[in-house]
Design a protein around this motif. Structure first.
Motif, short mmCIF file in Angstrom:
data_model
loop_
_atom_site.label_atom_id
_atom_site.label_comp_id
_atom_site.label_asym_id
_atom_site.label_seq_id
_atom_site.Cartn_x
_atom_site.Cartn_y
_atom_site.Cartn_z
N ALA A 53 -7.38 -1.71 -1.29
CA ALA A 53 -6.02 -2.24 -1.32
C ALA A 53 -5.89 -3.45 -2.24
CB ALA A 53 -5.58 -2.61 0.10
N TYR A 54 -6.95 -4.28 -2.32
CA TYR A 54 -6.87 -5.46 -3.19
C TYR A 54 -6.55 -5.03 -4.62
CZ TYR A 54 -8.86 -8.78 0.20
OH TYR A 54 -9.06 -9.60 1.28
N TYR A 55 -7.23 -4.00 -5.06
CA TYR A 55 -7.02 -3.54 -6.45
C TYR A 55 -5.59 -3.00 -6.61
CZ TYR A 55 -8.19 -1.43 -10.95
OH TYR A 55 -8.22 -1.11 -12.28
N LEU A 56 -5.11 -2.27 -5.61
CA LEU A 56 -3.75 -1.73 -5.70
C LEU A 56 -2.71 -2.84 -5.72
CD1 LEU A 56 -4.01 1.28 -3.20
CD2 LEU A 56 -4.11 1.34 -5.70
N PHE A 57 -2.89 -3.85 -4.87
CA PHE A 57 -1.95 -4.96 -4.85
C PHE A 57 -2.02 -5.75 -6.16
CE2 PHE A 57 -2.22 -4.81 -0.03
CZ PHE A 57 -0.97 -4.21 0.10
N GLY A 58 -3.22 -5.89 -6.70
CA GLY A 58 -3.36 -6.58 -7.99
C GLY A 58 -2.54 -5.90 -9.08
N GLN A 59 -2.54 -4.58 -9.07
CA GLN A 59 -1.74 -3.84 -10.05
C GLN A 59 -0.25 -4.10 -9.85
OE1 GLN A 59 -2.95 -2.19 -12.59
NE2 GLN A 59 -5.10 -2.32 -11.98
N ALA A 60 0.18 -4.22 -8.60
CA ALA A 60 1.59 -4.51 -8.31
C ALA A 60 1.97 -5.90 -8.81
CB ALA A 60 1.87 -4.39 -6.82
N TYR A 61 1.07 -6.88 -8.61
CA TYR A 61 1.35 -8.23 -9.13
C TYR A 61 1.42 -8.20 -10.65
CZ TYR A 61 -0.60 -9.43 -4.52
OH TYR A 61 -0.88 -9.50 -3.18
N ARG A 62 0.53 -7.41 -11.24
CA ARG A 62 0.49 -7.34 -12.70
C ARG A 62 1.82 -6.85 -13.26
NH1 ARG A 62 -0.69 -3.50 -16.63
NH2 ARG A 62 -1.73 -4.36 -18.49
N GLU A 63 2.40 -5.82 -12.65
CA GLU A 63 3.69 -5.30 -13.12
C GLU A 63 4.79 -6.35 -13.01
OE1 GLU A 63 4.65 -1.71 -11.12
OE2 GLU A 63 2.81 -0.66 -11.74
N SER A 197 -6.29 -3.02 4.06
CA SER A 197 -4.91 -2.73 4.42
C SER A 197 -4.80 -1.29 4.88
CB SER A 197 -4.01 -2.96 3.19
OG SER A 197 -2.76 -2.31 3.33
N PRO A 198 -3.85 -0.96 5.77
CA PRO A 198 -3.64 0.44 6.16
C PRO A 198 -3.20 1.30 4.99
CG PRO A 198 -1.91 -0.96 7.04
CD PRO A 198 -2.97 -1.87 6.52
N LEU A 199 -2.80 0.65 3.88
CA LEU A 199 -2.42 1.42 2.69
C LEU A 199 -3.63 1.88 1.89
CD1 LEU A 199 0.61 -0.71 1.41
CD2 LEU A 199 0.63 1.32 2.88
N ASN A 284 8.56 -7.33 2.62
CA ASN A 284 9.19 -6.36 3.54
C ASN A 284 8.35 -6.06 4.77
OD1 ASN A 284 11.47 -6.10 1.92
ND2 ASN A 284 10.54 -4.47 0.69
N GLY A 285 7.13 -6.61 4.81
CA GLY A 285 6.28 -6.37 5.97
C GLY A 285 5.57 -5.02 5.90
N GLY A 286 4.91 -4.67 6.98
CA GLY A 286 4.15 -3.42 7.03
C GLY A 286 3.91 -3.01 8.46
N TRP A 287 2.82 -2.31 8.68
CA TRP A 287 2.50 -1.83 10.03
C TRP A 287 2.30 -2.99 11.01
CZ3 TRP A 287 -1.54 2.73 9.54
CH2 TRP A 287 -0.88 3.83 8.98
N PHE A 288 1.77 -4.10 10.51
CA PHE A 288 1.42 -5.21 11.42
C PHE A 288 2.21 -6.49 11.14
CE2 PHE A 288 -2.40 -2.61 10.57
CZ PHE A 288 -2.55 -2.05 11.83
#
Length: 434
Positions: A53-63, A197-199, A284-288
């Motif tokens: 998930a860290y890598y996926l979130f990093g890509q989102a920050y990058r965009e 993350s659950p994602l 927007n929050g998430g599962w937790f």
């Protein structure tokens, strides 16, 4: 008699206002020495494994940062411990770090947290064929605790040690991510720890696998009392798959918090931009998490950055709310240039008009000394009237060529009138003497 050079209006203005302009320019030059450098257009961020998930979130920050002209280079890593080392060595400026992984070493003194981003649950998966109700039941089983350098390994070792499990009585394998999931699914492992993350694709894959069971921490409150960086969260029944009712019961999990950590020398303007990116991604929050709960100045790994504290109190920097990032940072950097304007320009605005008036009038009034001298000369019995006449003619000629603004014409014509009066007086004395 030499030809009188006419004054040049532009040159006169230069003589009057030139020194003031130079003084102001000097003030701006001195103030510019205190202007902060522009923020870099490219920064590096350490995240985690490419399947995490860290890598996926990093890509989102990058965009998000690319929209403001800042390139965020995403580097994969072994995990939080590895990320802390890279930050400490200056290899990266930003990193995602799991709560509870700080070593509080001297090398980490220059690190600051920008806040926590989301709850990062600890997932302990085991094969259904193994009856596991609590962590103590894992003793003697083959357990994947996460790769070397990962936050998962650090947390797993702490919790297993709390339950009397160590390399001496159980095979603890330093593997994580997709490799650990594959080994668990293939029966090569009995249990595996993941902090994600659950994602995370790995977590979702294991949650949906029929031969794999997720451990519920029935003693979660005891763990959160012993380890203050941990929180207790509930994975609701059916949240993964309502049709299959996965999970089949509410599951209690322990959770750390993912932190965004930076070096304390990161440009302040980028801190606000990074926090705006995290608010977009995690707000927007998430599962937790509740909507708007994160990012938050709580559950921190390191002391909160001063810029981040202002962000949580007052929101994004005022200029960044209404201007593009490049324009906002330019104005913010150059605000120090207002100092010479306030310290020099405002007083100059007050004193320059009187100086200008004095300079214009001095072109006229300086002739009065000679006119008065000739006037006094006419009262002397032995005065040389011809010499006085020549001097008056010279003065009259030069005064006729004075160039001044129309607003000072009255003073000029007063001078010419006075010269004419002295000439009349001179002619009367010449006539009487003749």
């Amino acid at each position: 008699m030499g030809k009188q050079r006419k004054p040049v209006p532009g040159k006169d203005h230069l003589h009057i206002f030139g020194p003031a302009v130079l003084l102001v320019l000097l003030g701006f030059v001195l103030a510019y020495q205190f202007v902060q450098p522009a923020p870099p257009e490219r920064i590096r961020m350490a995240t985690g494994l490419p399947d995490g998930a860290y890598y996926l979130f990093g890509q989102a920050y990058r965009e998000r940062l690319l929209q403001e002209g800042i390139e965020l280079e995403i580097l994969d890593s072994a995990g939080s411990i590895d990320n802390i080392g890279r930050l400490s060595r200056g290899e990266v400026a930003v990193a995602l770090v799991q709560g509870g992984t700080s070593g509080n070493t001297p090398e980490e003194a220059g690190l600051r947290s920008l806040g926590s981003l989301y709850f990062e649950p600890l997932w302990v998966f085991h094969r259904r064929t193994q009856p596991v109700g609590r962590l103590t039941d894992l003793q003697g089983l083959r357990i994947a605790i996460g790769a070397e350098g990962s936050g998962t390994r650090s947390l797993a070792l702490q919790l297993l040690a709390d339950n009397g499990i160590a390399p001496g009585n159980s095979p603890l394998l330093e593997t994580g991510g997709q490799a650990a999931a594959d080994a668990l699914l293939n029966g090569e492992l009995d249990a595996a720890f993941f902090v994600a993350s659950p994602l995370s694709p790995v977590v979702r894959r294991l949650l949906e696998a029929e031969q794999i069971q997720l451990l519920s921490f029935t003693r979660a409150e005891a763990y959160t009392r012993s380890h203050r960086f941990l929180s207790s969260v509930i994975l609701p029944q059916g949240v993964i798959d309502l049709k299959r009712n996965l999970p089949q019961r509410p599951t209690i999990l322990l959770a750390a918090s993912a932190n965004l950590v930076v070096r304390d020398d990161l440009h302040p303007a980028l801190i606000g931009l990074l926090l705006q990116a995290t608010r977009t991604v995690h707000g927007n929050g998430g599962w937790f998490e509740q909507s708007g709960q994160f990012p938050a100045p709580e559950y921190l790994v390191y002391p909160l950055s001063g810029e981040a504290e202002r962000f949580y109190q007052y929101g994004p920097p005022l200029l960044q709310r209404y201007l593009p990032f490049w324009a906002a940072t330019l104005v913010d950097r150059l605000k120090v240039m207002l100092l010479p304007f306030l310290a020099l320009m405002l007083p100059l605005f007050k004193i320059m008009p009187p100086i200008y008036r004095w300079r214009m009038r001095s072109r006229i009034y300086r002739w009065y000394r000679e006119v008065l001298t000739i006037d006094h000369l006419l009262f002397q019995p032995d005065a040389d009237l011809e010499q006085a006449r020549a001097a008056l003619e010279r003065i009259e000629h030069e005064v006729a060529h004075i160039e001044i603004p129309l607003s000072y014409a009255e003073e000029l014509y007063d001078l010419r009138l006075h010269i004419s009066l002295i000439q009349q007086k001179l002619e009367r004395q010449v006539g009487e003497g003749g």
